[in-house]
Design a protein around this motif. Structure first.
Motif, short mmCIF file in Angstrom:
data_model
loop_
_atom_site.label_atom_id
_atom_site.label_comp_id
_atom_site.label_asym_id
_atom_site.label_seq_id
_atom_site.Cartn_x
_atom_site.Cartn_y
_atom_site.Cartn_z
N THR A 1 0.49 -1.11 -0.13
CA THR A 1 -0.07 0.39 0.05
C THR A 1 1.05 1.87 -0.37
O THR A 1 1.01 2.32 -0.73
CB THR A 1 -1.18 0.14 0.87
OG1 THR A 1 -2.38 -1.36 1.07
CG2 THR A 1 -1.63 1.01 1.19
N TYR A 2 1.90 1.34 1.10
CA TYR A 2 2.46 2.33 1.22
C TYR A 2 3.75 2.35 -0.84
O TYR A 2 3.87 3.88 -0.75
CB TYR A 2 3.77 2.11 2.41
CG TYR A 2 5.47 3.12 2.35
CD1 TYR A 2 4.51 4.30 2.99
CD2 TYR A 2 6.58 2.96 1.74
CE1 TYR A 2 5.18 5.71 2.63
CE2 TYR A 2 7.34 3.99 1.65
CZ TYR A 2 6.83 5.50 2.11
OH TYR A 2 7.58 6.19 2.30
N ASN B 1 2.01 1.86 -3.18
CA ASN B 1 1.44 2.05 -4.50
C ASN B 1 1.37 3.51 -4.54
O ASN B 1 1.54 4.52 -5.35
CB ASN B 1 0.40 1.47 -4.49
CG ASN B 1 0.42 -0.16 -5.11
OD1 ASN B 1 1.65 0.04 -5.88
ND2 ASN B 1 -0.41 -1.12 -4.76
N PHE B 2 1.41 3.74 -2.72
CA PHE B 2 0.75 5.74 -2.41
C PHE B 2 2.16 5.87 -3.06
O PHE B 2 2.26 7.82 -3.89
CB PHE B 2 0.58 5.25 -1.38
CG PHE B 2 0.80 7.21 -1.04
CD1 PHE B 2 -0.85 8.34 -0.90
CD2 PHE B 2 1.76 7.85 -0.42
CE1 PHE B 2 -0.71 9.47 -0.61
CE2 PHE B 2 1.60 9.10 -0.34
CZ PHE B 2 0.40 10.07 -0.18
N ARG B 3 3.55 5.81 -3.01
CA ARG B 3 4.71 6.58 -3.56
C ARG B 3 4.99 6.76 -4.99
O ARG B 3 5.13 7.35 -5.49
CB ARG B 3 5.91 6.30 -2.72
CG ARG B 3 6.10 6.58 -1.05
CD ARG B 3 6.34 7.72 -0.93
NE ARG B 3 7.49 7.98 -1.18
CZ ARG B 3 7.66 9.02 -0.84
NH1 ARG B 3 6.85 9.95 -0.40
NH2 ARG B 3 8.74 9.41 -1.15
N ILE C 1 2.67 6.75 -7.30
CA ILE C 1 1.19 7.22 -7.87
C ILE C 1 2.17 8.58 -7.55
O ILE C 1 1.84 9.43 -8.69
CB ILE C 1 -0.19 6.76 -6.90
CG1 ILE C 1 -0.51 6.25 -7.10
CG2 ILE C 1 -1.03 8.57 -7.67
CD1 ILE C 1 -2.04 5.82 -7.38
N GLU C 2 2.67 9.07 -6.48
CA GLU C 2 2.82 10.63 -6.11
C GLU C 2 4.05 10.60 -6.76
O GLU C 2 4.01 11.55 -7.40
CB GLU C 2 3.66 10.12 -4.16
CG GLU C 2 3.98 11.94 -3.70
CD GLU C 2 3.86 12.09 -2.52
OE1 GLU C 2 4.93 11.18 -1.76
OE2 GLU C 2 3.13 12.37 -1.70
N ASP D 1 2.76 11.58 -10.14
CA ASP D 1 2.34 12.82 -10.51
C ASP D 1 3.08 13.75 -10.60
O ASP D 1 2.57 14.30 -11.34
CB ASP D 1 1.20 13.14 -9.33
CG ASP D 1 -0.06 13.67 -9.22
OD1 ASP D 1 -0.39 14.16 -10.27
OD2 ASP D 1 -0.39 14.14 -7.81
#
Length: 185
Positions: free
Chosen positions: A169-170, A172-174, A176-177, A180
């Motif tokens: 999860t972490y 995947n968040f990083r 996407i960031e 972006d």
């Protein structure tokens, strides 16, 4: 009188009540009953006839398709007994099959036939030469690689599965960031 040998090894008879009969041959039981009736009856005539006899069995345990008892008449050798139990599983340690036998003096003896094993069919050929006796137990252990795999699953993969889900999860968040920022920047 028709009697049944109970699971505890006794039979029940009038006058005598419970009599131990386990492990006796028909003639031994005949002699024993005659001796027990003699003090109570004059010249007793005892005849023992076995009407239903349990077939001789061998027992197959471990890494086989079906852990089960096998009638000895269907499997005279260890290889035949393993085949009757559905054969080895993929995790079987075929080179370490052990036959456990009760000796006449009441001791258990474990035999692991290994003479001259070199190739893949050798354990099967060797087990085909091992003659079985009633009540033999055949144990097929896990192979070393299967034991290691089970250890790895139990002590490494399973404990880390919770960490992996949090880490995933972490990350995947990083990710996407990062994308972006790359698109905007």
């Amino acid at each position: 009188r028709t009697v049944t040998l109970r699971p505890d090894g006794y039979i029940s008879l009038p006058i005598l009540d419970d009599v131990s009969a386990a492990g006796m041959s028909v003639s031994e039981l005949d002699e024993r009953l005659t001796a027990l009736f003699t003090p109570r009856l004059r010249e007793p005539e005892v005849t023992v006839i076995a009407t239903s006899v349990r077939p001789a069995m061998v027992y197959v345990y471990g890494e086989v398709a079906r852990t089960s008892p096998v009638e000895l008449r269907l499997a005279a050798t260890a290889a035949q007994a393993i085949a009757q139990a559905g054969g080895f599983t993929r995790q079987a340690g075929t080179k370490h099959v052990t036959i456990i036998r009760l000796t006449e003096d009441g001791r258990l003896v474990a035999m692991t036939p290994t003479a001259g094993m070199k190739g893949q069919p050798d354990p099967y050929m060797l087990l085909q030469t091992v003659a079985l006796q009633p009540d033999d137990m055949i144990f097929v252990p896990e192979s070393n690689i299967a034991q290691f795999d089970r250890w790895l699953q139990s002590y490494v993969n399973a404990p880390l599965s919770g960490v992996n889900s949090i880490l995933q999860t972490y990350l995947n968040f990083r990710l996407i960031e990062f994308y972006d920022e790359a698109i905007q920047g």
